[in-house]
Each structure stands twice: as structure tokens, then as C-alpha cells.
Motif scaffolding. Structure first.
Motif, PDB file in Angstrom:
ATOM      1  N   GLN A  99       0.834  -1.162  -0.059  1.00 33.33           N
ATOM      2  CA  GLN A  99       0.033   0.029   0.145  1.00 33.33           C
ATOM      3  C   GLN A  99       0.840   1.166   0.015  1.00 33.33           C
ATOM      4  O   GLN A  99       0.353   2.468  -0.305  1.00 33.33           O
ATOM      5  N   ILE A 100       2.121   1.201   0.324  1.00 37.78           N
ATOM      6  CA  ILE A 100       2.915   2.396   0.440  1.00 37.78           C
ATOM      7  C   ILE A 100       4.276   1.919  -0.294  1.00 37.78           C
ATOM      8  O   ILE A 100       4.658   0.631  -0.022  1.00 37.78           O
ATOM      9  N   HIS A 101       4.971   2.792  -0.890  1.00 38.36           N
ATOM     10  CA  HIS A 101       6.193   2.458  -1.878  1.00 38.36           C
ATOM     11  C   HIS A 101       7.127   3.380  -1.226  1.00 38.36           C
ATOM     12  O   HIS A 101       7.116   4.599  -1.903  1.00 38.36           O
ATOM     13  N   MET A 102       8.061   2.917  -0.659  1.00 42.65           N
ATOM     14  CA  MET A 102       8.876   4.057   0.046  1.00 42.65           C
ATOM     15  C   MET A 102      10.357   3.822  -0.842  1.00 42.65           C
ATOM     16  O   MET A 102      10.551   3.187  -1.334  1.00 42.65           O
ATOM     17  N   ARG A 103      10.989   5.203  -0.926  1.00 41.43           N
ATOM     18  CA  ARG A 103      12.416   5.400  -1.606  1.00 41.43           C
ATOM     19  C   ARG A 103      13.465   4.805  -0.554  1.00 41.43           C
ATOM     20  O   ARG A 103      13.673   5.809   0.507  1.00 41.43           O
ATOM     21  N   TRP A 104      14.068   3.519  -0.413  1.00 42.65           N
ATOM     22  CA  TRP A 104      14.803   3.241   0.709  1.00 42.65           C
ATOM     23  C   TRP A 104      15.943   4.329   1.131  1.00 42.65           C
ATOM     24  O   TRP A 104      16.224   4.405   2.395  1.00 42.65           O
ATOM     25  N   TRP A 105      16.812   4.689   0.142  1.00 42.24           N
ATOM     26  CA  TRP A 105      17.726   5.589   0.445  1.00 42.24           C
ATOM     27  C   TRP A 105      17.522   6.840   1.068  1.00 42.24           C
ATOM     28  O   TRP A 105      17.751   7.403   2.188  1.00 42.24           O
ATOM     29  N   SER A 106      16.394   7.582   0.420  1.00 43.77           N
ATOM     30  CA  SER A 106      15.637   8.585   0.853  1.00 43.77           C
ATOM     31  C   SER A 106      15.391   8.681   2.242  1.00 43.77           C
ATOM     32  O   SER A 106      15.716   9.632   3.048  1.00 43.77           O
ATOM     33  N   VAL A 107      14.671   7.657   2.674  1.00 40.12           N
ATOM     34  CA  VAL A 107      14.067   7.476   3.828  1.00 40.12           C
ATOM     35  C   VAL A 107      15.178   7.123   4.776  1.00 40.12           C
ATOM     36  O   VAL A 107      15.236   7.621   6.156  1.00 40.12           O
ATOM     37  N   LEU A 108      16.036   6.385   4.411  1.00 39.62           N
ATOM     38  CA  LEU A 108      17.286   6.010   5.431  1.00 39.62           C
ATOM     39  C   LEU A 108      18.136   7.032   5.928  1.00 39.62           C
ATOM     40  O   LEU A 108      18.150   7.315   7.185  1.00 39.62           O
ATOM     41  N   TRP A 109      18.635   8.040   5.010  1.00 40.63           N
ATOM     42  CA  TRP A 109      19.512   8.985   5.653  1.00 40.63           C
ATOM     43  C   TRP A 109      18.571   9.996   6.034  1.00 40.63           C
ATOM     44  O   TRP A 109      18.971  10.972   7.183  1.00 40.63           O
ATOM     45  N   LYS A 110      17.393  10.374   5.668  1.00 38.84           N
ATOM     46  CA  LYS A 110      16.682  11.477   6.248  1.00 38.84           C
ATOM     47  C   LYS A 110      15.799  11.248   7.505  1.00 38.84           C
ATOM     48  O   LYS A 110      16.094  11.990   8.529  1.00 38.84           O
ATOM     49  N   LYS A 111      15.591   9.950   7.500  1.00 40.42           N
ATOM     50  CA  LYS A 111      15.219   9.516   8.909  1.00 40.42           C
ATOM     51  C   LYS A 111      16.315   9.558   9.944  1.00 40.42           C
ATOM     52  O   LYS A 111      16.210   9.758  11.223  1.00 40.42           O
ATOM     53  N   PHE A 112      17.542   8.965   9.584  1.00 37.06           N
ATOM     54  CA  PHE A 112      18.547   8.955  10.443  1.00 37.06           C
ATOM     55  C   PHE A 112      19.095  10.465  10.959  1.00 37.06           C
ATOM     56  O   PHE A 112      19.035  10.475  12.260  1.00 37.06           O
TER      57      PHE A 112
END
Length: 518
Positions: A99-112
Motif C-alpha cells: 500500500q506504500i512504496h518508500m524510496r529506501w535511500w531517501s528514507v534511510l538517511w533523512k530518517k537517520f
């Protein structure tokens, strides 16, 4: 010469997934350990800074614009990728459901970065939700770089999420149970094997960073005498009601923040970043997720009124912190609130019913699991998580009793698992549609299901799906019309990724409607 039955063979597929899980776990262990270190270092620095401000208040004139700048930085990160806001657990569940499609690299460093700033700045947020999402993104990145199938991607995302919780709290078994109980709601062999391997290796890495001491080591805890078990029933009811109230307030937060029409939702973080300043000046040692509060409560409980005041402060500001769309979780704040509730309840039992004060610490531990159960409706995860975090197994019976009662109470009141409800809100505006991407979904047949004992041809299956096989124990059976389904079977269904969750819901609804027929 040995016969064929005497030769033990290893399942190459499973060994391969275990090795991949170990690799993902090692990577997640390093990522989450660095995340924890960043939060702890920033938190320690800011605590000392607030102590300094108490003696040199003129420096606040410099700190206020810095706090605003930090809030703006986090807001810009959230604006550039909305999938990093909140704990991240609903987003991970949405990713696994298609239901959701995340961009793994974008989420990884921004969430970090966003998580370190938000949680490390003393806001009443936890590191565990972001850690789970960081781990899931490592698994997603591994899958996409290896160009795996959608089914394998779900396994790797699940194993990364499990490793993230394991590394965040040094709780590998709880990490595994969380994925099975909260995310998948079934025990797929490849999912649990890979997730367990990832959790173990991630925890090993984390232990090398932070040592063997449990995260919430409150000291020796003696078993609660049976004569006090009547108090546990009252505590379970109390926690169930309070947990239901927590859900209601948390889900109402968008309405409260929506009244701030002068602020963009991406910059709601300005509110808690400014409000934390007077709290930090008054109580610099209670900032953050709250693990230090639990440790202090374990050493010596304050007066009952101080505990009540601290609970009210942390409840209100944890809501303000989480409702601002910042990258931070509610796991640890919930456990801290549970510890305060348990301490309050234990002190009340001492004061009004003459309970031995030695056992107040038991109620602190037990209430953490009961309160988390009432809010997340994941009792097994709650029990094992608290046991691993405090490093004691002497209270499992009392934990189980309170978790069961609080679960029943919140279920009676109509409470739903908080992460599933948050996910439903995230995807409420999205209409399921065909994407052209095939996926295999697993549908477990439970003991109460009307599918138990029914032939495949006798059930009205939804459109746009194909029942390809049935996993029964260690075997996988190809299906035909006369195949009889049984409780414990796992149906493997081929469908489109965009409607996979809709297919699951339709099967459940049709199964339920059949159960209501006389």
C-alpha cells in the motif's frame, strides 16, 4: 552405507535466507547503533546545556533561534520525504502490504538525521520506531540492489525491521515477535527464520557498542507473591482503560494541530521544539524517551504525587511531540508511562492496602507490558520485550495475566492496534488499483475460520487472484478443486500488488459472513 533416511540434509533455500538475514542484521546493527549513539550523545549534551541555562539564563537568547533552526531542518526533511514522519512502523507495514512504496535511500538517511535531531533534542519521542524503519529500509535496499522477487523483498524488509528493534533495545526475541505478531499476524517459516537470524546478528553488533547490560536494568526483582495477584486484576483493568484513552487522544492529535492554520503540517515541529525549552529548564533530567526515568524509579520510587505529576507531564508532552509529524516513535514513551502507572498503582497499594513496598518495582515492570499491550494489542511482544529490557524472567506469569486482562478490556472498549489504525489513516485516500506487478500473499487459516475443512471449490474466491498452493507444515501442496483446507494451513495467493490487501480483506469478510450463517 547409510540409507537415504539416515542422511540428514539441510534445506538449501532456508540456509541461504538465514545467511542473508545475518548479513542484513549486521548492517542494521551498525546503522541503528550509530543512530542510538547520535541520540545519546546529543541528549547528554543538551541535558548539560539546560543545567547551564539554569545558572546563565541570558544564553537562552541564543538557544531559542537554534531550536527554531533545528525544527525547520527537520521540517524540510519531512517535506522532502513524508514517509519519514512519525514512528515509521505504519509505513513499514504499508510497504509490506503493497500500500506504500518508500524510496529506501531517501528514507534511510533523512530518517537517520531527522530522528537524531528530534529524539536527541529532548522531545518525548522514542528511538525504536525509527530504528525499525531504518532496519526495514536496509532490507528494502538489499532487496532492490539484488533485484529479488516481491516475495523475497517482503522477507528482507521484515528481517530488517526485526533487526532494527533488536538493536534499538537489545531485544532480539521481541524483534522477531514484533514482526510476526504485529506486522504479519502469522508464522511464515522463511520470514521467521530470516528475521530471527537478522535480529540475532543485529543484537550482537549492538552489544559490542553498548555492552551486555539490559537497557532497563532495574536490579533484582523477586517473584510477586500469589496473595497480591488480586491487585494484578485491578491493574490490568486500569491499564486497559488508560490504554484505550491513550489511543483516543493520539488519534485526535491531527484535529488539534489542524487548528494551527498559520503553520504548514511539515513545520508543526516548531511547537514542541519551543515548548521543550521551559520543560528542560525546569526538569532537565526527564527529557527524551524516558529510559532514565524508568531506571530511577527502579532504584527508589518518589512520592505518589510526584509520580502522578510526572505522568501527566509526560503524557501531555509526548502527545504534543508525536502529533507534530516529527521522526520519532512512541514505544519508549509508552513504556515510560506504563512504568509511572505501575509505580503509582504500587504506591497506592502500599498506602491503602498495606502491601510490602518491596514489590512496588514488580508493578513498575508489569505495567509497562500491560500498557503497551493495551495500546498496541501485541501481548506476546510486550511480555518478551519488557523481559529482555529489564533482564529478568521472574515475572512472566504476572506479566501474562496483566497483559491478557488489559487486552480484553481495551478490546471490549473497541480499541484497535494503534499502528494498524495509523496505517489506515495514511492510505485512507488511496483507492486499490491494478499496478501490473505480481506478488504472492500468504493467508493463514485459523481454528475459527470457516475455511477449515472446506474444499477449495466450495468457497467464493475474490476476482483477480489465483490460489497457487497451500503450505502445510513443512510441505507445500499444489491445489485443485477437491483439495480440503485445514486449520494451520497457509494459503499462497498470486495477485496484483496494488490490490493485495483488498484481496485479503475480501477473503476475511467472506469467511466471516459464512461463519454467521446458521
Amino acid at each position: 552405507m547409510k540409507t537415504e533416511h539416515e542422511i540428514k540434509r539441510l534445506d538449501g533455500t532456508r540456509i541461504g535466507f538465514i545467511l542473508k538475514g545475518l548479513l542484513i542484521g549486521v548492517i542494521v546493527g551498525f546503522v541503528v547503533s550509530l543512530f542510538r549513539l547520535g541520540i545519546e550523545e546529543l541528549s547528554h549534551y543538551l541535558t548539560q546545556l539546560y543545567h547551564f541555562f539554569r545558572h546563565e539564563p541570558q544564553w537562552l537568547l541564543l538557544w531559542i533561534p537554534i531550536s527554531i533552526l533545528l525544527a525547520v531542518i527537520v521540517g524540510l526533511l519531512v517535506k522532502s520525504d513524508p514517509d519519514i514522519k512519525g514512528s515509521g512502523i505504519p509505513q513499514v507495514e504499508g510497504q509490506l502490504r503493497g500500500q506504500i512504496h518508500m524510496r529506501w535511500w531517501s528514507v534511510l538517511w533523512k530518517k537517520f538525521i531527522g530522528g537524531i535531531i528530534s529524539v536527541g533534542s529532548g522531545l518525548f519521542l522514542g528511538r525504536e520506531g525509527p530504528s525499525i524503519q531504518l532496519g526495514a529500509m536496509v532490507g528494502l535496499g538489499y532487496s532492490q540492489m539484488r533485484h529479488t522477487t516481491k516475495s523475497e523483498e517482503k522477507i528482507f524488509v521484515s528481517s530488517g525491521a526485526s533487526a532494527g528493534l533488536a538493536a534499538a533495545f537489545n531485544a532480539p526475541i521481541a524483534g522477531l515477535l514484533f514482526v510476526l505478531e504485529e506486522v504479519h499476524h502469522n508464522f511464515s517459516p522463511l520470514v521467521w527464520l530470516t528475521s530471527f537470524a537478522a535480529a540475532i546478528s543485529a543484537n550482537f553488533v549492538s552489544l559490542n557498542f553498548f555492552g551486555l547490560k539490559p537497557v532497563l536494568a532495574v536490579g533484582q526483582v523477586d517473584p510477586l507473591p500469589l496473595k497480591y495477584y488480586g491487585f494484578l486484576v485491578l491493574l490490568g483493568i486500569f491499564l486497559g482503560i488508560l490504554g484505550w484513552g491513550y489511543q483516543k487522544v493520539l488519534l485526535a492529535l491531527p484535529k488539534f494541530y489542524g487548528k494551527l492554520t498559520f503553520l504548514s503540517p511539515n513545520f508543526y515541529g516548531l511547537v514542541p521544539f519551543l515548548l521543550i525549552i521551559p520543560i528542560g529548564l525546569a526538569f532537565p533530567d526527564i527529557l527524551g524517551g524516558g529510559n532514565q526515568i524508568v531506571l530511577e524509579l527502579g532504584k527508589q520510587a518518589p512520592t505518589i504525587w510526584i509520580v502522578l505529576g510526572l505522568f501527566l507531564l509526560r503524557f501531555v508532552f509526548s502527545m504534543i511531540s508525536y502529533g507534530a509529524n516529527l521522526p520519532g516513535g512512541i514505544f519508549l514513551p509508552i513504556l515510560t508511562l506504563g512504568a509511572l502507572i505501575g509505580t503509582f498503582f504500587g504506591l497506592a497499594m502500599v498506602q491503602f492496602f498495606g502491601m510490602d513496598p518491596h514489590y512496588v518495582k514488580n508493578f513498575l515492570i508489569i505495567a509497562m507490558a500491560g500498557y503497551f499491550t493495551a495500546i498496541g494489542k501485541a501481548p506476546l511482544t510486550a511480555m518478551i520485550l519488557v523481559s529482555e529490557m529489564v533482564g529478568s524472567l521472574s515475572h512472566l506469569m504476572s506479566l501474562g495475566l496483566v497483559a491478557l486482562i488489559s487486552y480484553v478490556v481495551v478490546d471490549f472498549l473497541g480499541g484497535k492496534p494503534i499502528y494498524e489504525t495509523l496505517l489506515e489513516r495514511l492510505v485512507a485516500s488511496e483507492v486499490p488499483s491494478i499496478t501490473g506487478k505480481k506478488t504472492i500473499i500468504e493467508y493463514p487459516i485459523t481454528a475459527e475460520s470457516s475455511l477449515d475443512g472446506q474444499m477449495v471449490r466450495d468457497f467464493a474466491w475474490p476476482k483477480d487472484m489465483l490460489l497457487t498452493s497451500i503450505r502445510r507444515g513443512e510441505s507445500e501442496l499444489l491445489t485443485h478443486g477437491d483439495t480440503v483446507m485445514h486449520s494451520g494451513d497457509v494459503l499462497l495467493i498470486l495477485t496484483d500488488e496494488g490490490i493485495s490487501q483488498k484481496i485479503k480483506q475480501e477473503i476475511t469478510q467472506r469467511t466471516y459472513s459464512l461463519e454467521q450463517q446458521p
